[in-house]
Design an enzyme around this catalytic site. Structure first.
Site, PDB file in Angstrom:
ATOM      1  N   THR A 171       0.875  -1.172   0.000  1.00 24.19           N
ATOM      2  CA  THR A 171       0.000   0.000   0.000  1.00 24.19           C
ATOM      3  C   THR A 171       0.906   1.214   0.000  1.00 24.19           C
ATOM      4  O   THR A 171       2.000   1.174   0.519  1.00 24.19           O
ATOM      5  CB  THR A 171      -0.900   0.028   1.255  1.00 24.19           C
ATOM      6  OG1 THR A 171      -0.049  -0.023   2.392  1.00 24.19           O
ATOM      7  CG2 THR A 171      -1.857  -1.124   1.263  1.00 24.19           C
ATOM      8  N   GLY A 172       0.458   2.294  -0.606  1.00 21.59           N
ATOM      9  CA  GLY A 172       1.236   3.530  -0.582  1.00 21.59           C
ATOM     10  C   GLY A 172       2.480   3.426  -1.421  1.00 21.59           C
ATOM     11  O   GLY A 172       2.622   2.534  -2.270  1.00 21.59           O
ATOM     12  N   CYS A 173       3.405   4.353  -1.200  1.00 13.48           N
ATOM     13  CA  CYS A 173       4.517   4.513  -2.111  1.00 13.48           C
ATOM     14  C   CYS A 173       5.767   3.799  -1.647  1.00 13.48           C
ATOM     15  O   CYS A 173       6.826   4.376  -1.575  1.00 13.48           O
ATOM     16  CB  CYS A 173       4.822   5.994  -2.309  1.00 13.48           C
ATOM     17  SG  CYS A 173       5.083   6.855  -0.761  1.00 13.48           S
ATOM     18  N   VAL A 174       5.665   2.522  -1.290  1.00 13.65           N
ATOM     19  CA  VAL A 174       6.858   1.774  -0.900  1.00 13.65           C
ATOM     20  C   VAL A 174       7.514   1.112  -2.108  1.00 13.65           C
ATOM     21  O   VAL A 174       6.877   1.005  -3.152  1.00 13.65           O
ATOM     22  CB  VAL A 174       6.557   0.690   0.158  1.00 13.65           C
ATOM     23  CG1 VAL A 174       6.210   1.329   1.469  1.00 13.65           C
ATOM     24  CG2 VAL A 174       5.465  -0.219  -0.306  1.00 13.65           C
ATOM     25  N   MET A 205       4.089   3.043  -7.591  1.00  8.27           N
ATOM     26  CA  MET A 205       5.286   3.769  -7.159  1.00  8.27           C
ATOM     27  C   MET A 205       5.895   4.526  -8.325  1.00  8.27           C
ATOM     28  O   MET A 205       6.066   3.987  -9.394  1.00  8.27           O
ATOM     29  CB  MET A 205       6.309   2.768  -6.629  1.00  8.27           C
ATOM     30  CG  MET A 205       7.382   3.437  -5.805  1.00  8.27           C
ATOM     31  SD  MET A 205       8.727   2.292  -5.492  1.00  8.27           S
ATOM     32  CE  MET A 205       9.463   2.197  -7.101  1.00  8.27           C
TER      33      MET A 205
END
Lengths: 111, 140, 100
Positions: A108-111, B1
């Site tokens: 989840t998110g920008c990892v 990303m």
């Protein structure tokens, strides 16, 4: 539910190809996922995948990219410790592709 | 990303993350933890504070198998690791402190030995100075 | 530093913790259900009666009014502000801590 079939065993995955049960992972399965992703797995790919698995086992979460970059830097040297290098290994993104091969849930998110 | 570059050169602020809720009953604890982890990427100073029922987030021995929720206790190890990295690496100008309010801890019959990670135990008065000196307080 | 409290002292300990961790002299603004802490003659009143000695204390008028609480029920020393006053406080203090 769709599944990867490896050595006669079905491993269920979601619509994007992430396996549903992280504990089912094994290297043969990883190789099958890698083929689906169009990846030619080298030792360097495996190092990233193994790092992701170890990190996930310890912290129950995928590492941030900067943590991954730092870990690769330690193993392969400064010239390879970059986001660019990780993208060379995993063209569709280390988070997306390497986590999938490593059997981790979709980050989840920008990892 | 995506390959975003964030311009943080020269910007150095002190963030206080105020954890006041017990884990699992509400989503506050997990949300603050995720915010702390993301903030590491920006190499800012951080005080990760646990007060009121928030001290239970650090309690050792969480086992969530019976409630069908993810145990995020192991993830606190990342905070400890980031803190150690920042302390050891001269190139990283980032001070992270993991702080427990003494009054809250004692009111719940806990000691620093009950926690999963190493913490600084500070009195409310000492903590008040830290909160007041912060550039940004993120509450949960 | 401006501290805001948005929970009633009858329901949560947010006001107690705010008063414990707000540095002397820093401003406190009671909003939403937090305005209940600013009312005279309740078993919780002593908290804000004590706080006004160490802090400038404010309460948001529209939140009082919405709950049928009149300005003359507010503890002495607590200043009633409107939304413009809220903005002024935020601007004046620069940093903010929310007690939820």
């Amino acid at each position: 539910m769709a599944a990867y079939t490896v050595n006669g065993v079905d491993y269920e995955h979601d619509e994007e190809g992430y396996i549903l049960d992280v504990t089912n992972w094994n290297e043969d399965l990883a190789k099958v996922i890698a083929v689906e992703e169009g990846l030619d797995m080298t030792d360097e790919h495996w190092l990233v995948v193994n790092f992701l698995r170890e990190y996930y086992n310890e912290y129950q979460i995928a590492p941030a990219v900067r943590v991954l970059v730092k870990a690769v830097k330690k193993q392969f040297g400064a010239e390879k410790g970059s986001n660019k290098y990780l993208y060379e290994l995993f063209p569709y993104g280390p988070a997306k592709q390497a986590c999938k091969v490593a059997g981790l849930p979709k980050p989840t998110g920008c990892v | 990303m995506a390959e975003y570059e964030f311009e943080t050169e020269g910007v150095k602020k002190t963030f206080t993350f105020m954890n006041r809720k017990a884990p699992y009953g509400t989503v506050y604890a997990l949300e603050v933890l995720e915010t702390v982890l993301i903030s590491a990427a920006f190499e800012q100073h951080a005080n990760i504070v646990f007060a009121d029922d928030g001290v239970y987030q650090l309690k050792a021995g969480h086992d969530t198998t019976g409630i069908g929720m993810k145990n995020f206790s192991p993830t606190f190890g990342i905070i400890e690791m980031e803190k150690e990295d920042a302390d050891e690496d001269e190139d990283i100008d980032m001070v992270w402190r993991i702080i427990v309010e003494k009054e809250s801890m004692e009111a719940r019959g806990l000691t620093a030995d009950d926690f999963k990670v190493e913490v600084e135990v500070l009195s409310a008065a000492e903590l008040a100075d830290i909160v007041d000196a912060s550039d940004c307080v993120i509450s949960g | 530093m401006l501290h805001t409290v948005n929970k009633s002292p009858f329901e949560r300990n947010s006001l107690d913790t705010c008063l414990r961790l707000a540095k002397k002299g820093s401003a406190i603004l009671l909003i939403e259900d937090g305005v209940i802490g600013a009312v005279k003659g309740t078993v919780q009143s002593a908290k804000i009666e004590g706080a006004v000695k160490d802090h400038p204390v404010f309460v948001l008028g529209p939140d009082l009014k919405a709950r049928g609480l009149a300005e003359d029920q507010v503890i002495d020393g607590v200043k009633v502000v409107d939304y413009a006053g809220f903005v002024d406080l935020a601007e004046e203090h620069g940093t903010h801590s929310a007690w939820l």
